[in-house]
Design a protein around this motif. Structure first.
Motif, short mmCIF file in Angstrom:
data_model
loop_
_atom_site.label_atom_id
_atom_site.label_comp_id
_atom_site.label_asym_id
_atom_site.label_seq_id
_atom_site.Cartn_x
_atom_site.Cartn_y
_atom_site.Cartn_z
N HIS A 129 0.87 -1.18 0.00
CA HIS A 129 0.00 0.00 0.00
C HIS A 129 0.91 1.23 0.00
O HIS A 129 1.92 1.25 0.72
CB HIS A 129 -0.85 0.07 1.27
CG HIS A 129 -1.68 -1.15 1.52
ND1 HIS A 129 -3.03 -1.20 1.30
CD2 HIS A 129 -1.33 -2.38 2.00
CE1 HIS A 129 -3.50 -2.39 1.63
NE2 HIS A 129 -2.48 -3.13 2.07
N THR A 130 0.55 2.25 -0.77
CA THR A 130 1.34 3.49 -0.72
C THR A 130 0.49 4.63 -0.16
O THR A 130 -0.73 4.60 -0.24
CB THR A 130 1.85 3.91 -2.12
OG1 THR A 130 0.75 4.39 -2.90
CG2 THR A 130 2.54 2.77 -2.84
N THR B 135 1.92 7.90 -12.93
CA THR B 135 3.35 8.14 -12.65
C THR B 135 4.00 6.85 -12.17
O THR B 135 5.11 6.49 -12.60
CB THR B 135 3.51 9.26 -11.60
OG1 THR B 135 2.74 10.39 -12.00
CG2 THR B 135 4.96 9.67 -11.45
N THR B 136 3.31 6.13 -11.29
CA THR B 136 3.86 4.89 -10.75
C THR B 136 3.99 3.82 -11.83
O THR B 136 5.01 3.12 -11.91
CB THR B 136 2.96 4.38 -9.60
OG1 THR B 136 2.97 5.34 -8.56
CG2 THR B 136 3.42 3.03 -9.07
N PHE C 234 7.96 5.09 -6.73
CA PHE C 234 9.38 4.71 -6.67
C PHE C 234 10.27 5.88 -6.28
O PHE C 234 11.42 5.68 -5.88
CB PHE C 234 9.84 4.16 -8.03
CG PHE C 234 9.21 2.83 -8.37
CD1 PHE C 234 9.88 1.63 -8.11
CD2 PHE C 234 7.95 2.76 -8.95
CE1 PHE C 234 9.30 0.41 -8.42
CE2 PHE C 234 7.36 1.53 -9.25
CZ PHE C 234 8.04 0.36 -8.99
N TYR C 235 9.76 7.10 -6.40
CA TYR C 235 10.57 8.29 -6.16
C TYR C 235 10.85 8.46 -4.66
O TYR C 235 9.92 8.64 -3.86
CB TYR C 235 9.88 9.54 -6.73
CG TYR C 235 10.64 10.80 -6.43
CD1 TYR C 235 11.88 11.05 -7.03
CD2 TYR C 235 10.16 11.72 -5.51
CE1 TYR C 235 12.60 12.18 -6.73
CE2 TYR C 235 10.87 12.87 -5.21
CZ TYR C 235 12.09 13.09 -5.81
OH TYR C 235 12.81 14.21 -5.50
N ARG C 236 12.14 8.36 -4.31
CA ARG C 236 12.58 8.54 -2.91
C ARG C 236 11.89 7.60 -1.92
O ARG C 236 11.54 8.00 -0.80
CB ARG C 236 12.37 9.99 -2.47
CG ARG C 236 13.26 10.98 -3.20
CD ARG C 236 14.72 10.83 -2.76
NE ARG C 236 15.53 11.94 -3.23
CZ ARG C 236 16.41 11.85 -4.25
NH1 ARG C 236 16.58 10.71 -4.88
NH2 ARG C 236 17.11 12.89 -4.61
N THR C 237 11.67 6.34 -2.39
CA THR C 237 11.15 5.31 -1.50
C THR C 237 11.99 4.05 -1.68
O THR C 237 12.81 3.97 -2.61
CB THR C 237 9.67 4.94 -1.82
OG1 THR C 237 9.64 4.20 -3.04
CG2 THR C 237 8.78 6.16 -1.94
N THR D 117 3.03 -4.44 3.38
CA THR D 117 4.03 -3.38 3.25
C THR D 117 3.36 -2.03 2.99
O THR D 117 2.48 -1.93 2.13
CB THR D 117 4.98 -3.73 2.09
OG1 THR D 117 5.61 -4.97 2.40
CG2 THR D 117 6.04 -2.66 1.87
N VAL D 118 3.80 -1.01 3.73
CA VAL D 118 3.30 0.35 3.52
C VAL D 118 4.48 1.23 3.09
O VAL D 118 5.52 1.25 3.73
CB VAL D 118 2.66 0.92 4.80
CG1 VAL D 118 2.30 2.40 4.62
CG2 VAL D 118 1.41 0.12 5.18
N ILE D 119 4.29 1.91 1.97
CA ILE D 119 5.33 2.80 1.44
C ILE D 119 4.87 4.24 1.61
O ILE D 119 3.82 4.63 1.12
CB ILE D 119 5.56 2.53 -0.09
CG1 ILE D 119 6.01 1.09 -0.34
CG2 ILE D 119 6.51 3.56 -0.70
CD1 ILE D 119 7.44 0.78 0.04
#
Ligand code: C5J
Length: 230
Positions: free
Chosen positions: A71-72, A167-168, A137-140, A127-129
């Protein structure tokens, strides 16, 4: 290795359940519920609600068959030091990122508005981003995590279609992942962007990925033999 196939556009996508993850993008109050960032930007947030039920059904099936689930959340540190000044001043908003809104400070981690909507809360162990940008993906550490899990295929759901989902998917595509988007599991504040956003993904032979439906994803996930992903 078990191989299965999703019917999709522009053509069917073969995948292995063991190397497939569900990516649930930004199903947060700030985008989906009244009083959050989405509404502060002038949007009718009710337009995103159509994705909740299909996302819920895909998430439940993914859990049942043991897919890797991520999950983001888009948001910023309380001092906003990870938010680019350009993002903070964009839109000339009356109530902007970091300001107090009806669900706490807008798009700030730990605030009520930043949290997941109750229908799609992660379970312990998923998982949580936390992401500061539109791309997941940017800065993670998402790439590191997906590589460590041996993931090759991503089922991408969430909001909004043309912003964080697009974007993702573009970022994932450039990193070698195959993305499939169930069209009813993504939503936009702009019906036209929803339609064109999905068209753009599947055009030119699937230039960014594949488009399918929640029913198809669920039907195929049901075919995963019991011990495959456990
Ligand atoms: C936006 C997102 N629309 N999650 N974020 O700002 O799509």
């Amino acid at each position: 290795m078990t191989k299965l196939k999703f019917e999709a556009e522009p053509y069917p996508l073969e995948f292995e359940p063991q190397s497939t993850a569900l990516l649930m993008i930004d199903m947060q109050r700030d985008f989906v519920e009244p009083g959050g960032f989405g509404e502060m930007l002038g949007n009718d947030v009710s337009l995103l609600r159509s994705a909740i039920e299909p996302c819920k059904r895909v998430l439940e099936k993914a859990r049942e068959v043991g897919l890797f689930i991520v999950h983001t959340r888009e948001g910023h540190r309380a001092d906003l030091s990870d938010a680019p000044p350009s993002k903070l001043k964009r839109g000339n908003l009356e109530i902007d990122i970091g300001d107090e809104g009806p669900m706490g400070r807008i798009l700030v981690r730990g605030e009520e508005g930043h949290d997941f909507i109750p229908e799609l809360c992660p379970l312990p162990g998923e998982t949580v981003i936390e992401k500061p940008g539109k791309g997941s993906f940017y800065r993670t550490d998402l790439l590191l995590i997906l590589r460590n899990q041996g993931i090759k295929t991503l089922i991408c759901c969430g909001v909004t279609t043309e912003v964080c989902v697009h974007t993702t998917v573009r970022e994932a595509n450039d990193r070698g992942f195959e993305c499939i988007i169930p069209s009813d599991c993504v939503a936009s504040y702009f019906p036209e962007f929803q339609r064109v956003g999905l068209e753009m993904i599947k055009a030119q032979g699937g230039i960014f990925g594949w488009v399918s439906t929640s029913d198809e994803i669920i039907k195929v996930l049901e075919q995963i033999p019991k011990e495959t992903t456990s």
